[in-house]
Each structure stands twice: as structure tokens, then as C-alpha cells.
Write a protein that holds these residues in place. Structure first.
Motif, PDB file in Angstrom:
ATOM      1  N   GLN A 108      12.789  22.104 -18.110  1.00 14.65           N
ATOM      2  CA  GLN A 108      13.743  21.566 -17.136  1.00 14.65           C
ATOM      3  C   GLN A 108      15.182  21.939 -17.492  1.00 14.65           C
ATOM      4  O   GLN A 108      16.003  22.203 -16.613  1.00 14.65           O
ATOM      5  N   LYS A 199       8.593  20.880  -8.970  1.00 19.88           N
ATOM      6  CA  LYS A 199       9.554  20.089  -9.743  1.00 19.88           C
ATOM      7  C   LYS A 199      10.601  19.468  -8.820  1.00 19.88           C
ATOM      8  O   LYS A 199      11.153  20.144  -7.945  1.00 19.88           O
ATOM      9  N   TRP A 206       7.922  25.429  -7.682  1.00 20.65           N
ATOM     10  CA  TRP A 206       7.377  25.625  -9.023  1.00 20.65           C
ATOM     11  C   TRP A 206       8.309  26.546  -9.807  1.00 20.65           C
ATOM     12  O   TRP A 206       8.937  27.443  -9.238  1.00 20.65           O
ATOM     13  N   THR A 207       8.370  26.361 -11.110  1.00 26.17           N
ATOM     14  CA  THR A 207       9.185  27.269 -11.918  1.00 26.17           C
ATOM     15  C   THR A 207       8.644  28.694 -11.831  1.00 26.17           C
ATOM     16  O   THR A 207       9.412  29.658 -11.745  1.00 26.17           O
TER      17      THR A 207
END
Length: 363
Positions: A108, A199, A206-207
Motif C-alpha cells: 500500500q 484496493k 488491483w495493484t
């Protein structure tokens, strides 16, 4: 080792033999007035960024380039050939922020900071500190890139594990129209890692999705992009395999069989060692200034369509390998540590059952 008091946060220059020198620290008032290092303009730069660093602050030390003897049977400095070829070897380190028990917390920090722009960091005695009025780790990376890397004659950007997300966040900044002149010529993702699921700090995305989009745009802008896989780090329900990322990279699969499975509790360390192998193998596969011709000659001397090495490939060759139609699997040199014996053969598709709607090919 590092000169002076090593803090583990900032841009460091590697001078060989395990020695690092601090070049700059993000979020310092003087940074805005600091020009890019004048020596960067005439020299190529290899820029590396690490990933998750759980427990490292207890015995704070940089993630270096020297192979651990207990795994590789020798202490080889895999960055030395790059230094000999005239590269500046730079490392962006964010160890005090990447040292989290939970990988998702470190992840994060790459993309966002907390309320009131607060980031948590760990000290060497294990206490936590709050750093206020700062941005994300990706923004810190971009700041150091602007000050010390942009303007180099050639930029080769490399991220390992969670560091691949740092690379993607940097690419997002560089893909903005005003910054595109600073894009790197080469990008390498070493055993990249992504957690699963959308997230909140990315508005539900999504990352892995953000990374994939940044890589696609950088590829379309002309960058040569590689992805090297060496472990099963993504093969679990909490991780995102990010299969579609492979369509936009030259995709290598390493087979470090010499790092043997123990079939027991020790396999946690085996996974860690195989995860790190992508780093040592890639950097160690570089053989010097005329590496492109050496790699071509070695490949032509072998069986048809076999290729030798990774870092020795030219940007043009990597662009040709960036396709959804084939990937490259290691077939020789699996049983021992020898980066000169990294031999690959092509396989159809992208090593995934996921298929693009249309064929992807960048050259």
C-alpha cells in the motif's frame, strides 16, 4: 556495507565490493533546487529497487549484489560487469518503510500514504515512527529519479518482487506527457509480486492491474520490457498471478533446480532463495560492453532458436520477444549456479491459459 550511517532510505550508488554511498533522500527541502547529477549525462545507469523487507531493520544492511556463499558456493559480485562496462549502478532503498510483517501493508505504501500524508517507518531498535506530510514510496522514487537519474545516456530500470510495483508507479509518472522524455530504454521485472483483490486506496483496482497498464503503455512508448520468473511466489490464493502482464513483456522462466526443495519446513527458505535467484541470475548474465554480439554468437552456436543469457540481449531483441505468442523456458544450466549457462528455448503462448483477444507483438 555503506559509508557513514546507513539509514536504508534514499538513492544510493553502488561502487562494488558491497559498498554503497548515499546520493539523496526524498522529501528534503533542498531537493527542489538540486539539478541532476552532472556525471549522469554521459554515462548509462542501472537503477534497481528492492521489494518487501520483513525483519531487515533489526540488522540493517542494504540488499546487495554479492551472492551468498551458502546458496551459490561463492561470493560473486554480479554488479561488477556492469561497473566495468561504465554503468553507474544506483539503488533506490526504502527498507524502513518496506519492513512490515504484512506484505500488503508495504504494498500500500507504494501507491498511497495514510491520512494527512503520514507514512510509518521502522527504526533499527524496532520502534515505529510516523513521518508526516509526505507522499507514497512511488512518489519518493520519482523524486530521486528526477534529481539523479533523468538525463543519463541510457537508463535500465530493474525491480525485484514488490519492487516491480515501484517500477510501475515510477512509469506512471514518466508516462505523463511532460515527463515522457525521461522514460527508460529498458525495464526488467524480476519475479514480480502482487497481492490479490481490489484496493480501496486504488478505488477498487488491483495493484497488478495498475502495473499491467503502466507496462503496456511503456511498451507502446518504445521501452524494451522483460519479466523473469524464478519461484512459485505467486502460486497461492493471496497472490495475483497477473497472467496478462506476460503479453507485454519478454517472458523468461528460470529453473533453479540446484536450490533443492527440502519437502518440509525449510522450504520457506528455499522459496526465498529461489525468489532471490532472479536477481542474481539476471545481473550475473551481463557480460560487458559487447554483450549483444556475444549473446547472439552464443545463441547461433547452439541449437536453432535457443538463446543464451538475459541481460545480454539487445533492446531490439527484447522488443521482438515481447509477444503473447511465445515465452522462454530455461533448458540448460538448471543444475548449478553459472549465469554463463543460462540457455532458453521458446514455448508457444505466454505460459498461461489466458489468451488476449488479439495477438500482442511489439516489434
Amino acid at each position: 556495507m555503506a559509508s557513514g550511517d546507513f539509514d536504508g532510505f534514499g538513492l544510493y550508488e553502488y561502487g562494488g565490493q558491497g559498498k554503497f554511498e548515499l546520493l539523496g533522500v526524498p522529501w528534503q527541502p533542498q531537493n527542489a533546487a538540486t539539478a541532476a547529477q552532472p556525471e549522469s549525462a554521459g554515462r548509462p545507469v542501472l537503477l534497481y529497487v528492492h521489494g518487501w523487507q520483513p525483519g531487515v531493520c533489526q540488522n540493517l544492511a542494504p540488499e546487495g549484489f554479492i551472492t551468498p556463499t551458502e546458496v551459490y558456493g561463492e561470493a560473486r559480485d554480479v554488479a561488477q560487469p556492469w561497473l566495468d562496462a561504465g554503468y553507474r549502478v544506483l539503488c533506490f532503498m526504502w527498507i524502513p518503510f518496506a519492513d512490515e510483517r504484512d506484505v500488503a501493508t508495504a504494498e500500500q505504501k507504494i501507491w498511497s500514504s495514510g491520512p494527512a500524508q503520514v507514512q510509518r517507518r521502522l527504526t533499527s531498535d524496532g520502534t515505529q515512527q510516523e513521518v508526516r506530510d509526505v507522499g507514497s514510496m512511488g512518489e519518493a522514487f520519482f523524486e530521486m529519479y528526477q534529481q539523479h537519474v533523468a538525463g543519463a545516456s541510457r537508463i535500465h530500470l530493474v525491480g525485484h518482487s514488490l519492487g516491480s510495483q515501484m517500477v510501475a508507479r515510477l512509469l506512471e509518472h514518466l508516462l505523463e506527457e511532460k515527463n515522457q522524455h525521461m522514460l527508460p530504454q529498458r525495464v526488467t521485472l524480476l519475479d514480480p509480486y502482487f497481492t490479490n483483490f481490489g484496493k480501496k486506496y486504488l478505488d477498487g483496482r488491483w495493484t497488478g492491474e495498475r502495473v499491467r497498464e503502466a507496462v503496456r503503455q511503456a511498451a507502446e512508448a518504445g521501452a524494451a520490457i522483460e519479466q523473469v520468473v524464478s519461484s512459485a511466489v505467486l502460486k497461492n490464493p493471496l497472490s495475483d498471478s497477473n497472467d496478462e502482464l506476460r503479453f507485454h513483456t519478454a517472458y523468461y522462466v528460470l529453473s533453479p533446480d540446484f536450490i533443492k526443495l527440502a519437502f518440509g519446513p525449510r522450504d520457506v527458505q528455499v522459496l526465498t532463495d529461489r525468489h532471490s535467484y532472479a536477481r542474481y541470475a539476471y545481473f550475473g548474465s551481463f557480460s560487458g560492453p559487447d554483450c549483444g554480439s556475444k549473446a547472439k554468437a552464443a545463441s547461433e552456436a547452439g541449437k536453432q532458436e535457443r538463446i543464451v543469457g538475459m541481460a545480454d540481449r539487445t533492446d531490439a531483441e527484447v522488443r521482438q520477444m515481447m509477444t503473447s505468442e511465445r515465452h522462454w523456458v530455461q533448458v540448460d544450466g538448471c543444475d548449478s549456479w553459472d549465469p554463463a549457462r543460462l540457455v532458453f528455448e521458446p514455448r508457444a503462448g505466454s505460459s498461461t491459459s489466458v489468451r488476449p483477444r488479439e495477438m500482442v507483438q511489439y516489434a
